[in-house]
Design a protein around this motif. Structure first.
Motif, short mmCIF file in Angstrom:
data_model
loop_
_atom_site.label_atom_id
_atom_site.label_comp_id
_atom_site.label_asym_id
_atom_site.label_seq_id
_atom_site.Cartn_x
_atom_site.Cartn_y
_atom_site.Cartn_z
N SER A 1 0.98 -1.36 0.06
CA SER A 1 -0.01 0.08 -0.18
C SER A 1 0.97 1.29 0.00
N PRO A 2 1.90 1.53 0.85
CA PRO A 2 2.52 2.60 0.68
C PRO A 2 3.55 2.84 -0.53
N LEU A 3 3.92 1.66 -0.99
CA LEU A 3 4.80 1.61 -1.96
C LEU A 3 3.82 2.14 -3.44
N ALA A 4 2.44 1.59 -3.59
CA ALA A 4 1.66 2.04 -4.17
C ALA A 4 1.28 3.50 -4.43
N THR A 5 0.94 3.86 -3.31
CA THR A 5 0.70 5.26 -3.22
C THR A 5 1.88 6.20 -3.26
N ALA A 6 3.21 5.67 -3.16
CA ALA A 6 4.50 6.46 -3.20
C ALA A 6 4.53 6.66 -4.77
N LEU A 7 4.35 5.67 -5.38
CA LEU A 7 4.68 5.40 -6.97
C LEU A 7 3.78 6.50 -7.63
N ALA A 8 2.53 6.57 -7.06
CA ALA A 8 1.45 7.70 -7.59
C ALA A 8 1.31 9.11 -7.22
N ARG A 9 2.17 9.33 -5.96
CA ARG A 9 2.29 10.63 -5.51
C ARG A 9 3.87 11.17 -5.81
N PHE A 10 4.78 10.40 -6.04
CA PHE A 10 6.20 10.80 -6.08
C PHE A 10 6.71 10.23 -7.29
N GLY A 11 6.08 10.06 -8.38
CA GLY A 11 6.74 9.53 -9.43
C GLY A 11 8.06 10.29 -9.90
N ASP A 12 7.91 11.60 -10.03
CA ASP A 12 9.17 12.38 -10.27
C ASP A 12 10.27 12.13 -9.48
N LEU A 13 10.08 11.97 -8.09
CA LEU A 13 11.04 11.70 -7.16
C LEU A 13 11.91 10.25 -7.58
N PHE A 14 10.98 9.41 -7.82
CA PHE A 14 11.43 8.02 -8.06
C PHE A 14 12.37 8.22 -9.37
N GLU A 15 11.90 8.80 -10.46
CA GLU A 15 12.72 9.13 -11.45
C GLU A 15 13.99 9.82 -11.46
N ALA A 16 14.07 10.84 -10.38
CA ALA A 16 15.16 11.46 -10.11
C ALA A 16 16.23 10.72 -9.24
N HIS A 17 15.83 9.65 -8.67
CA HIS A 17 16.87 8.56 -8.03
C HIS A 17 17.57 7.86 -9.11
N LEU A 18 16.98 7.72 -10.33
CA LEU A 18 17.84 6.98 -11.19
C LEU A 18 19.03 7.50 -11.48
N ASP A 19 19.23 9.00 -11.32
CA ASP A 19 20.47 9.87 -11.78
C ASP A 19 21.36 9.95 -10.39
N GLY A 20 21.84 8.79 -10.11
CA GLY A 20 22.90 8.95 -8.99
C GLY A 20 22.55 9.07 -7.65
N GLY A 21 21.06 8.25 -7.38
CA GLY A 21 20.84 8.00 -6.00
C GLY A 21 19.99 9.35 -5.51
N CYS A 22 19.59 9.23 -4.33
CA CYS A 22 18.59 9.86 -3.43
C CYS A 22 18.90 11.48 -3.70
N PRO A 23 18.21 12.32 -4.52
CA PRO A 23 18.55 13.74 -4.71
C PRO A 23 18.10 14.55 -3.56
N ILE A 24 17.56 14.23 -2.60
CA ILE A 24 17.51 14.97 -1.29
C ILE A 24 18.45 14.99 -0.38
N ARG A 25 19.11 13.59 -0.52
CA ARG A 25 20.33 13.35 0.33
C ARG A 25 21.57 14.21 -0.18
N ARG A 26 21.62 14.32 -1.46
CA ARG A 26 22.72 14.83 -2.15
C ARG A 26 22.31 16.48 -2.36
N GLY A 27 21.13 17.01 -1.59
CA GLY A 27 21.03 18.54 -1.35
C GLY A 27 20.44 18.92 -2.98
N LEU A 28 19.92 18.03 -3.72
CA LEU A 28 19.55 18.61 -5.00
C LEU A 28 18.01 19.17 -5.07
N LEU A 29 17.32 18.43 -3.96
CA LEU A 29 15.86 18.99 -3.92
C LEU A 29 15.58 19.32 -2.48
#
Length: 432
Positions: free
Chosen positions: A404-432
Motif C-alpha cells: 500500500s505505501p509503495l503503490a501510493t508513493a509511486l502515484a504521488r512521488f513519481g518524479d522523485l522515483f525518476e530522479a533517483h535513477l540519476d545518481g541516487g537520492c537527490p534529497i540526500r545529495r542536496g539537489l531537492l
C-alpha cells in the motif's frame, strides 16, 4: 466511576506522568472495577449490545467492529472446553507505541476490559500477549492480576456472581506477523507463527480448537468506559460516526513525538500541532496516518478526519492510528526502503508473493537510494504493487499492507522515483 474519570480522555486520564501503575486500592478509589460490577449484573448479550451501540471499532489495525466480532462467539455447551480471549499487546508496526503506555501505566484498566469482554464472549480463560521487550508492562500486568485474584476480582467466582475467569500473561518473542490473529494463535500453541487457512475462523476453532476472540489492548481498555459512561456518551466523544477517543501516536519529523488521546476523527494538522509542529525545514512533504503499512497522504489531506472510513476513502489506511510525518528534507523513498526491509524480514515465508516479492522490492528501493537502480526497476515496482498488492493475492494481508505505501508513493512521488535513477537520492545529495 467518578466524574473526573469521565473526561474527554477516558483511556489515559488516570495515567501518571511517570507511568507508575496504580495499586488495586488506588484504582478502586477512583471508581475502578465498578464497570465490572455493572457488566456482571447484565446478560452477556446486553453487554454486547451496549458495545455495539457505542460503535467501537477495533484498534488493532483492521477496524473491525468489536461487538460484531463478539457476536460470533457461541456459549459453551455441556462438557465443552473453555472459550478463550486473547488480548494482543505485541505491537510491532513501524511507528506504533500506544499499547505499551496502557499496559505499563494502567494495567487494572486492561484487566477490567478483559473481564467484561470475556464475560460478553463466554470466555473463562484469557491470555494477555505482550512483546517481550516491554519488561515493565509484563511485570506490572502480572502484579495487577495477582492483586485482582487476591481480591476476588478474578478466579472461579468473581464478586460472588458465579462468573469465572483466569488471566495469564504470555511474553512474545516479537513478530509482526503475530498481528494476524490466526498466526498469533499458532504461536501461543507453541508453533511457528504462520497464518491458518480460514474457515474455520477463530470464533469457531481458535486456541486449542476452542472458540476464541482476539482483541487489541486499546480496544479492550475502552470497554470499561463504555460500561461506565454509556454508549451515547462514548459515541459523543468522537467527531465522526466511529465512536470514542483514539490514542494517536505521532513520530517522524515533528518537534515532540508522542502519544495523544484525542477524539476519533482528529485531523493530521491538529496532531502535528500537538507534537510541536514540523521539525527539519518546517515544510510538510507527506505523512502516513496509520503506521508503516498505510498509504501516503500529503498537504491536501491535512484536514482529513483520521478514522477508518475517511482514511480508506482517501486511498490510505487508518491502521493503528500511528502517524509518521516527513518534512521536505526527508525522502519518502528512503523511508519506504527501511520499511520494506522490515516487512521482508517479518514475513512468515509461507507464500511466494511475500517470501520472494518483499525482499525483491526492498533490494530495488535500496538500489534507488544508492544510485544503482535501472529504469526497468521502476516498472518492476509498479508491476509488483499492482499485481501483488490487492488482497487475496497472498495467504494473509501482510503483502497487501506492505504494498500500500509503495503503490501510493509511486502515484504521488513519481518524479522523485525518476530522479533517483540519476545518481541516487537527490534529497540526500542536496539537489531537492
Amino acid at each position: 466511576m467518578t466524574d473526573a474519570t469521565l473526561t474527554d480522555r477516558p483511556l489515559t486520564g488516570r495515567a501518571r506522568p511517570d507511568r507508575s501503575p496504580h495499586s488495586l486500592a488506588e484504582w478502586q478509589a477512583v471508581g475502578g472495577y465498578e464497570p465490572v460490577r455493572r457488566a456482571l449484573g447484565m446478560a452477556p448479550a446486553e453487554v454486547v449490545d451496549m458495545v455495539d451501540a457505542a460503535n467501537l471499532n477495533g484498534r488493532g489495525g483492521a477496524g473491525f467492529p468489536a461487538a460484531k466480532k463478539w457476536k460470533f462467539m457461541p456459549p459453551p455447551g455441556p462438557g465443552d472446553g473453555p472459550n478463550h480471549l486473547v488480548v494482543n499487546g505485541d505491537e510491532m508496526e513501524p511507528g506504533a507505541f500506544k499499547d505499551r503506555l496502557l499496559l505499563e501505566a494502567l494495567p487494572h484498566q486492561v484487566i477490567e476490559g478483559t473481564i467484561i469482554t470475556a464475560f460478553a464472549t463466554h470466555a473463562t480463560e484469557a491470555v494477555v500477549l505482550i512483546r517481550d521487550e516491554y519488561r515493565d508492562a509484563i511485570a506490572n500486568m502480572r502484579r495487577a492480576i495477582h492483586e485482582a485474584e487476591e481480591a476476588g476480582l478474578l478466579g472461579r467466582d468473581i464478586l460472588g456472581t458465579g462468573t469465572a475467569l483466569k488471566i495469564k500473561v504470555k511474553p512474545s518473542a516479537g513478530r509482526y506477523i503475530v498481528g494476524e490473529e490466526t498466526a498469533l494463535i499458532e504461536s501461543l500453541e507453541g508453533r511457528r507463527a504462520v497464518p491458518r487457512k480460514r474457515p474455520p475462523f477463530p470464533a469457531q476453532s481458535g486456541l486449542w480448537g476452542r472458540p476464541t476472540t482476539v482483541n487489541n489492548v486499546e480496544t479492550i481498555s475502552l470497554v470499561p468506559h463504555i460500561l461506565a459512561g454509556g454508549a451515547q456518551w462514548f459515541r459523543a466523544l468522537s467527531r465522526t460516526e466511529e465512536g470514542g477517543t483514539k490514542l494517536y501516536a505521532v513520530s517522524g519529523r515533528v518537534n515532540r513525538p508522542g502519544l495523544f488521546e484525542m477524539p476519533m476523527g482528529t485531523t493530521a494538522r491538529e496532531l502535528i500541532e500537538l507534537a510541536g509542529g514540523l521539525s527539519g525545514d518546517g515544510r510538510l512533504r507527506a505523512f502516513q496516518p496509520g503506521g508503516g503499512a498505510s498509504g501516503w497522504l500529503e498537504e491536501a489531506e491535512l484536514d482529513l478526519p483520521l478514522d477508518f472510513g475517511h482514511c480508506a476513502r482517501a486511498g490510505s489506511m487508518f491502521g493503528t492510528g500511528t502517524m509518521i510525518v516527513l518534512d521536505r528534507t526527508a525522502c519518502p523513498i528512503g523511508v519506504l526502503a527501511r520499511h520494506q526491509r522490515f516487512y521482508a524480514r517479518e514475513s512468515c515465508g509461507w507464500c511466494t508473493p511475500c517470501r520472494e516479492g518483499l525482499p525483491w522490492v526492498a533490494r530495488i528501493l535500496d538500489a534507488l537510494e544508492e544510485g544503482t537502480a535501472r529504469p526497468e526497476d521502476l516498472e518492476i515496482l509498479r508491476m509488483t504493487a499492482a499485481e501483488a498488492g490487492p488482497r487475496g493475492r497472498s495467504f494473509c494481508d501482510l503483502m497487501g499492507g506492505a504494498m500500500s505505501p509503495l503503490a501510493t508513493a509511486l502515484a504521488r512521488f513519481g518524479d522523485l522515483f525518476e530522479a533517483h535513477l540519476d545518481g541516487g537520492c537527490p534529497i540526500r545529495r542536496g539537489l531537492l
